[in-house]
Design a protein around this motif. Structure first.
Motif, PDB file in Angstrom:
ATOM      1  N   SER A 160       0.759  -0.995  -0.129  1.00 40.12           N
ATOM      2  CA  SER A 160       0.002   0.146   0.034  1.00 40.12           C
ATOM      3  C   SER A 160       0.880   1.133   0.135  1.00 40.12           C
ATOM      4  CB  SER A 160      -1.171  -0.025   1.030  1.00 40.12           C
ATOM      5  OG  SER A 160      -0.558  -0.003   2.272  1.00 40.12           O
ATOM      6  N   SER A 178       2.022   1.451  -3.575  1.00 37.29           N
ATOM      7  CA  SER A 178       1.263   1.926  -4.394  1.00 37.29           C
ATOM      8  C   SER A 178       0.682   3.305  -4.381  1.00 37.29           C
ATOM      9  CB  SER A 178       0.047   1.189  -4.135  1.00 37.29           C
ATOM     10  OG  SER A 178      -1.198   1.246  -5.007  1.00 37.29           O
ATOM     11  N   HIS A 199      -8.200   2.234  -3.716  1.00 37.21           N
ATOM     12  CA  HIS A 199      -7.829   0.661  -3.250  1.00 37.21           C
ATOM     13  C   HIS A 199      -6.513   0.542  -2.321  1.00 37.21           C
ATOM     14  CE1 HIS A 199     -11.004   0.176  -5.893  1.00 37.21           C
ATOM     15  NE2 HIS A 199     -11.525  -0.522  -5.020  1.00 37.21           N
ATOM     16  N   THR A 200      -5.594   1.580  -2.780  1.00 34.27           N
ATOM     17  CA  THR A 200      -4.341   1.549  -1.904  1.00 34.27           C
ATOM     18  C   THR A 200      -4.689   2.092  -0.516  1.00 34.27           C
ATOM     19  OG1 THR A 200      -3.197   2.357  -3.718  1.00 34.27           O
ATOM     20  CG2 THR A 200      -2.407   3.219  -1.527  1.00 34.27           C
ATOM     21  N   LEU A 247      -6.242  -1.113   0.971  1.00 35.43           N
ATOM     22  CA  LEU A 247      -5.326  -2.090   1.509  1.00 35.43           C
ATOM     23  C   LEU A 247      -4.494  -1.613   2.643  1.00 35.43           C
ATOM     24  CD1 LEU A 247      -3.703  -4.566   0.406  1.00 35.43           C
ATOM     25  CD2 LEU A 247      -2.128  -3.440  -0.811  1.00 35.43           C
ATOM     26  N   LEU A 248      -4.425  -0.127   2.614  1.00 32.03           N
ATOM     27  CA  LEU A 248      -3.587   0.194   4.115  1.00 32.03           C
ATOM     28  C   LEU A 248      -4.605  -0.344   5.326  1.00 32.03           C
ATOM     29  CD1 LEU A 248      -1.588   1.863   5.719  1.00 32.03           C
ATOM     30  CD2 LEU A 248      -2.954   3.841   5.013  1.00 32.03           C
ATOM     31  N   THR A 256      -4.781  -5.860  -4.484  1.00 34.95           N
ATOM     32  CA  THR A 256      -3.487  -5.773  -4.913  1.00 34.95           C
ATOM     33  C   THR A 256      -3.385  -6.119  -6.259  1.00 34.95           C
ATOM     34  OG1 THR A 256      -2.475  -6.164  -2.902  1.00 34.95           O
ATOM     35  CG2 THR A 256      -0.965  -6.345  -4.941  1.00 34.95           C
ATOM     36  N   THR A 265      -5.639  -3.902  -8.441  1.00 36.98           N
ATOM     37  CA  THR A 265      -5.041  -2.737  -8.626  1.00 36.98           C
ATOM     38  C   THR A 265      -4.052  -2.790  -9.931  1.00 36.98           C
ATOM     39  OG1 THR A 265      -5.200  -1.638  -6.344  1.00 36.98           O
ATOM     40  CG2 THR A 265      -3.475  -0.635  -7.948  1.00 36.98           C
TER      41      THR A 265
END
Length: 125
Positions: free
Chosen positions: A9, A12, A50-51, A54-55, A77, A80
């Motif tokens: 993340s 990204s 989406h980063t 994901l974080l 992941t 993305t």
């Protein structure tokens, strides 16, 4: 596993900022002339959304051990990579056939959110 998703993340997010700024300044005229500026902006936006998700998953994994979170992290992941990646390549290469694989990334995004929902339903009480 949380460390992996935190690293992904972070990378990204860094790339989304860099690509967004690069596209807005260095390639804005080229992208606008080719009619792909909106496509490029969509790729950057979805990468950012989406980063951040994901974080959040990486942070949840610090406290909770759940396969659902792993599935969600991998889905976001690869979503993305496929969704935003295919749009970036399409914008700069003109390979229109890449638009055919972009929905696969979208499906992976949806799966990632479903897996996050499953984590919430099954693991949180």
């Amino acid at each position: 596993m949380h460390k992996l998703f935190l690293i992904i993340s972070s990378i990204s997010g860094m790339l989304a900022v860099g690509l967004g700024a690069f596209g807005a300044h260095a390639f804005k005229d080229k992208l606008a002339a080719e009619g792909t500026l909106n496509t490029f902006q969509t790729a950057v936006q979805y990468q950012f959304y989406h980063t951040l998700a994901l974080l959040g998953i990486a942070l949840l994994m610090i406290k909770y051990e759940s396969q659902w979170l792993s599935y969600a992290g991998y889905s976001l992941t690869f979503g993305t990579l496929i969704f935003s990646g295919s749009l970036y390549i399409l914008c700069f290469s003109g390979m229109k056939w890449l638009g055919a694989i972009t929905p696969v990334g979208g499906l992976l995004f949806i799966l990632g959110w479903i897996f996050l929902l499953m984590f919430a339903l099954k693991s949180l009480e």
